[in-house]
Design an enzyme around this catalytic site. Structure first.
Site, mmCIF file in Angstrom:
data_model
loop_
_atom_site.group_PDB
_atom_site.id
_atom_site.type_symbol
_atom_site.label_atom_id
_atom_site.label_comp_id
_atom_site.label_asym_id
_atom_site.label_seq_id
_atom_site.Cartn_x
_atom_site.Cartn_y
_atom_site.Cartn_z
ATOM 1 N N CYS A 230 0.809 -1.223 0.000
ATOM 2 C CA CYS A 230 0.000 0.000 0.000
ATOM 3 C C CYS A 230 0.841 1.271 0.000
ATOM 4 O O CYS A 230 0.338 2.325 -0.385
ATOM 5 C CB CYS A 230 -0.930 0.001 1.197
ATOM 6 S SG CYS A 230 -2.213 -1.229 1.075
ATOM 7 N N GLU A 370 -2.203 -3.225 -5.416
ATOM 8 C CA GLU A 370 -3.343 -4.103 -5.210
ATOM 9 C C GLU A 370 -4.571 -3.394 -5.780
ATOM 10 O O GLU A 370 -5.444 -2.978 -5.037
ATOM 11 C CB GLU A 370 -3.466 -4.319 -3.696
ATOM 12 C CG GLU A 370 -4.397 -5.373 -3.269
ATOM 13 C CD GLU A 370 -4.371 -5.490 -1.752
ATOM 14 O OE1 GLU A 370 -3.874 -6.493 -1.251
ATOM 15 O OE2 GLU A 370 -4.856 -4.573 -1.056
HETATM 16 O O1 AHR Z 1 1.029 -6.834 3.243
HETATM 17 C C1 AHR Z 1 0.236 -5.861 3.842
HETATM 18 C C2 AHR Z 1 -0.690 -5.169 2.857
HETATM 19 O O2 AHR Z 1 -1.643 -6.051 2.382
HETATM 20 C C3 AHR Z 1 -0.052 -4.634 1.604
HETATM 21 O O3 AHR Z 1 0.482 -3.386 1.783
HETATM 22 C C4 AHR Z 1 -1.194 -4.555 0.646
HETATM 23 O O4 AHR Z 1 -0.788 -4.724 -0.678
HETATM 24 C C5 AHR Z 1 -2.161 -5.601 1.153
HETATM 25 O O5 AHR Z 1 -3.407 -5.072 1.347
#
Ligand code: AHR
Length: 659
Positions: A230, A370
Site C-alpha cells: 500500500c 493491489e
Molecule cells: O502486506 C500488507 C498489505 O496487504 C499490503 O500493503 C497490501 O498490498 C495488502 O493489502
C-alpha cells in the site's frame, strides 16, 4: 497410506518461483533493514492521524529529540532558512548557555551497542556562534558506553552559513541497552545540526542490517518485489511512493510520512494510532533496493503507482486523460532507464554517479499494487496505457498485473477476464497477475488444488499470501505452527502448478517487535536480534529444496489430502534426488509408505539413505524474541526402510536418491 513416487517429469520449476515481498510496514525499512540507528535524523517527521478521506500530517520536527536533562537545559529550536538540502528544509538550532549542555535522540526503543563493535557517526553542523568541541556519545542515565570528540570547524566571519560534515567512529566499551545518542557542546554558543546519522560499521554495503540480510539470503529468493504494498499508493497521492525522490544523495531525498502510520485509526483511539510518527526517510530507496537484489541474488520487481491512492483508504486519483497521468507513465519508462540504461542516458547516469555504472538487469515491473477495476478507478485503462508505453520502448520487460485484494470476489474474476481476453489479442500483454490472499489456515488446507484448473495462458504471481490463525498489531503469536503448516500444504499445490504460478511471496516480510501494525509476518526483530517464524522455516525449506522439475503424482495428492496429508514431489537434477515435501496436519503421527518406479515403470530400489528436514510441534507453537528457536527445523539422515514416518503436526522434506 502409500505414495507411488514416479520419475516422470511434469513441469519445470522456475528459478524465480520463491521470492520476497518487501514493504516498509512494521518498521521494516527505517528502524529495520536500513541500519540507521537515529530516529528522525533530518528533523522532518510528521505526526499523522485521521480517517479515510480526511488524513492529516502535523509537523513534529523535533520528534525523538530532547535536551539532555540538567539544572539548565539547552534550547532546541527547529528552524528553516538555509538547510543542507532544500527537499528537507528543517534543522535543529541548539543553544547552550554553558559548557556541558547538549541534546539526545531516543532512537526508537533506545540504542543497543555490542561491546567492541564500532559505529559510524556523521552529521552536518554549522557553528552559528560557537567555537569549541562537540562530544558525541551513547549514554544512559549519565553512564557513557561509547564516546568521541569532534573538533568544531569555525567558519570565518561572514561565511558562517557554511555547513560542514563531521564524521567519527564510536567503539562500544561495553554492551548498552535502551541507551540514547547524545551530542554535547563544551562551551556556550549556538550550533545548528542536520542529518545526524549513526550506523553499525558492519552494516552490509554500509547501510543494511547484517543479521536481517543474512536471514534473507538463506531464503535463496528468486525475486524481490518492492517497495510495497500500500505504500506504493499512499493514503493520499501526496503520500504515495515516488521512486525518483528516493534516489540521489540521501540528504536530498524528501522525507515522507508512512501510510502505515494511519493503520487502524478509529474513534476509540482518537483517529491517532500508536504509530502516528511512522515516517520514511527514503534512505532505503530504489538504488538500495536494486543493490539489495544483487546482494541476495534476487531478480528485482519494482511496483509502480498508476495514479491511484490506496483504494481501501482513499478515492483520490488522477484521471487517465489528465496530463498529470503522463508523469506516472513516464516514471515507469524512466525507471527502466535508471535500472538498465547506459551511463550516458539521463537516468542511467544518475545510477552510475551513485556508484553502479553496470546495469541492474531489470526484467519485471509491477503495474499498480493491489488495484481493482471500478468505474471510477478504471484500473484496466491504466494498465493498458502503461503496457502500451512500456512495451513500445522496452518490449522485453515482463509486466505484472493485479487481481485486487482477494481471490474470492468479483474483483478477482473481472481481473482475470480482462487479462485473459487481452492476452489473446497481444502476446506479452501481461506476464503474470498478482493475487493476494490473507486467509484462515483452513482455507489454505482446503485449497491445495486452487491452481490445478487455472488456464495456463497468463501466469500467476502469488504476490501476497499468509495464513492468519490470528491477526492484530504486535502479535508474534499469530505466527503459529498451524499457520505455517497451512502455508506449506498450500505450497505443495503452488509447486505442482509451477507452470502457471511462476512467482510466489509471503507477506509481509518484516516486523519490528513492538512496532508492528500487521501480524503475522515472516521475520521478527528488535534492536539487537532477529528470528524466523515457523512460516520463515517453511519458506526456507521450499526455497532450499526447490527442485528443477515436478514429478508426476497423478492425482494421488488428492486422496492423501483427504487424510490430512499434503504432498509434492520434485527432482533435483544436480544431485539426482527426488524431493518430497509432506505435511501431516493430523494430531497423530502417520507413516507414508513409498513405492518407487524406475525409468521403465518397474519398481526401483532407492539408495539406502534418506535426508530429512523436519518442522514439528503443537499447532499453537510460535517463536518470539525471547525464545527464537522454539519451532525450528531438525535434520537427520536415516536408512530408507520403505516409508517415511511423519510426526503429528509436521512439515517434512525428504530427499531420496532414486536412480
Ligand atoms: O502486506 C500488507 C498489505 O496487504 C499490503 O500493503 C497490501 O498490498 C495488502 O493489502
Amino acid at each position: 497410506m502409500q505414495l507411488l513416487l514416479s520419475n516422470r517429469r511434469e513441469v519445470p520449476i522456475p528459478r524465480e518461483l520463491f521470492g520476497l515481498f518487501f514493504e516498509d510496514i512494521n518498521y521494516a525499512a527505517d528502524g529495520g533493514l536500513y541500519a540507521e540507528m537515529i530516529e528522525n535524523r533530518s528533523f522532518e517527521f510528521f505526526d499523522c492521524g485521521g480517517d479515510r478521506g480526511d488524513y492529516y500530517a502535523v509537523p513534529d520536527y523535533g520528534y525523538a529529540w530532547s535536551p539532555l536533562p540538567g539544572r539548565q537545559a539547552g534550547k532546541m529550536e527547529y528552524v528553516t532558512g538555509s538547510p543542507v538540502a532544500p527537499k528537507n528544509p528543517h534543522y535543529l538550532r541548539f543553544t547552550a548557555s554553558c559548557s556541558g549542555q547538549g541534546f539526545f535522540n531516543r532512537a526508537y526503543r533506545g540504542i543497543f551497542l555490542e561491546k567492541g563493535k564500532q559505529y559510524r557517526v556523521s552529521f552536518y553542523a554549522r557553528m552559528a556562534s560557537f567555537s569549541g568541541d562537540l562530544s558525541v556519545s551513547v549514554q544512559k542515565e549519565g553512564r557513557i558506553f561509547a564516546q568521541a570528540q569532534v573538533r568544531g570547524i569555525h567558519a570565518p566571519e561572514g561565511t558562517w552559513q557554511k555547513w560542514n560534515r563531521y564524521e567519527t567512529v564510536l567503539t562500544a566499551k561495553e554492551d548498552a541497552k535502551n541507551a540514547v545518542f547524545a551530542i554535547v557542546l563544551d562551551g556556550p554558543g549556538t550550533v545548528e545540526f542536520d542529518f545526524v546519522s549513526m550506523m553499525p560499521q558492519d552494516a552490509l554495503a554500509g547501510i543494511f542490517r547484517r543479521d536481517l540480510v543474512e536471514l534473507l539470503k538463506e531464503l535463496k529468493p528468486g525475486f524481490l518485489r518492492f517497495p510495497g504494498g500500500c505504500i506504493v499508493e499512499g493514503n493520499t497521492l501526496e503520500n504515495r511512493y515516488r521512486w525518483k525522490e528516493s534516489v540521489g544523495r540521501p540528504e536530498g531525498r524528501r522525507a515522507n510520512f508512512n501510510r502505515w502510520a494511519l493503520h487502524e485509526t478509529s474513534a476509540q483511539n482518537g483517529w491517532h494510532s500508536p504509530y502516528s510518527h511512522y515516517n520514511q526517510t527514503l534512505g532505503l530507496g530504489f538504488y538500495e533496493y536494486f543493490l539489495l537484489c544483487e546482494l541476495i541474488g534476487a531478480s528485482p520487481l519494482p511496483v509502480l503507482n498508476v495514479g491511484l491512492a490506496c483504494q481501501f483508504q482513499s478515492f483520490e486519483l488522477v484521471e487517465t486523460d489528465d496530463p498529470a497521468f503522463g508523469e506516472f507513465v513516464q516514471d515507469a519508462l524512466d525507471l527502466v532507464e535508471f535500472a538498465n540504461g547506459t551511463p550516458d542516458t539521463f537516468w542511467g547516469g544518475v545510477r552510475a554517479r551513485m556508484g553502479h555504472p553496470a546495469p541492474f538487469g531489470l526484467t519485471m515491473v509491477g503495474i499498480g499494487n493491489e488495484q481493482w477495476q471500478t468505474q471510477e478507478s478504471d484500473f484496466f485503462g491504466r494498465y493498458e496505457a502503461f503496457e502500451k508505453a512500456i512495451h513500445e520502448k522496452y518490449p522485453e520487460i515482463r509486466l505484472i498485473g493485479s487481481a485486487g485484494p482477494d481471490v474470492t470476489t468479483g474483483r478477482h474474476t473481472m481481473a482475470w477476464e480482462f487479462y485473459r481476453k487481452k492476452a489473446g489479442e497481444k502476446k506479452n500483454f501481461c506476464y503474470a497477475v498478482d493475487e493476494h490472499y490473507y486467509m484462515e489456515p483452513e482455507w489454505f488446507f482446503a485449497h491445495t488444488d486452487f491452481y490445478d484448473r487455472y488456464p495456463r495462458d497468463v501466469k500467476v504471481f502469488s504476490g501476497e499470501y499468509a495464513a492468519h490463525p490470528q491477526k492484530g498489531m504486535n502479535n508474534p503469536k499469530a505466527n503459529s505452527l498451524e499457520g505455517a503448516l497451512a502455508e506449506a500444504a498450500f505450497l505443495t499445490g503452488v509447486e505442482r502448478n509451477s507452470d502457471v504460478v511462476v512467482l510466489a511471496s509471503y507477506a509481509p516480510l518484516f516486523a519490528r517487535d513492538g512496532y508492528t501494525q500487521w501480524s503475522p509476518d515472516l521475520i521478527w526483530f528488535d534492536e539487537k536480534s532477529a528470528y524466523g517464524t515457523p512460516s520463515y522455516w517453511v519458506q526456507k525449506l521450499y526455497a532450499q529444496n526447490r527442485g528443477d522439475w515436478t514429478l508426476a503424482l497423478s492425482g494421488q495428492e488428492k486422496a492423501l489430502a483427504q487424510e490430512g496429508i499434503y504432498v509434492s514431489a520434485s527432482l533435483d537434477e544436480t544431485t539426482g534426488e527426488a524431493i518430497l515435501k509432506i505435511v501431516n496436519r493430523n494430531p497423530q503421527k502417520k507413516r507414508l509408505e513409498i513405492k518407487t518406479e524406475d525409468r521403465n515403470g518397474q519398481n526401483a530400489v532407492p539408495e539406502r539413505t534418506v535426508r530429512i528436514q523436519e518442522l514439528a510441534g503443537q499447532p499453537e507453537d510460535y517463536n518470539c524474541i525471547h525464545e527464537p528457536g522454539r519451532v525450528k527445523v531438525k535434520e537427520r539422515t536415516q536408512e530408507f526402510d520403505g516409508g517415511i514416518d511423519l510426526p503429528a503436526h509436521s512439515f517434512l522434506v525428504a530427499r531420496i536418491r532414486l536412480f
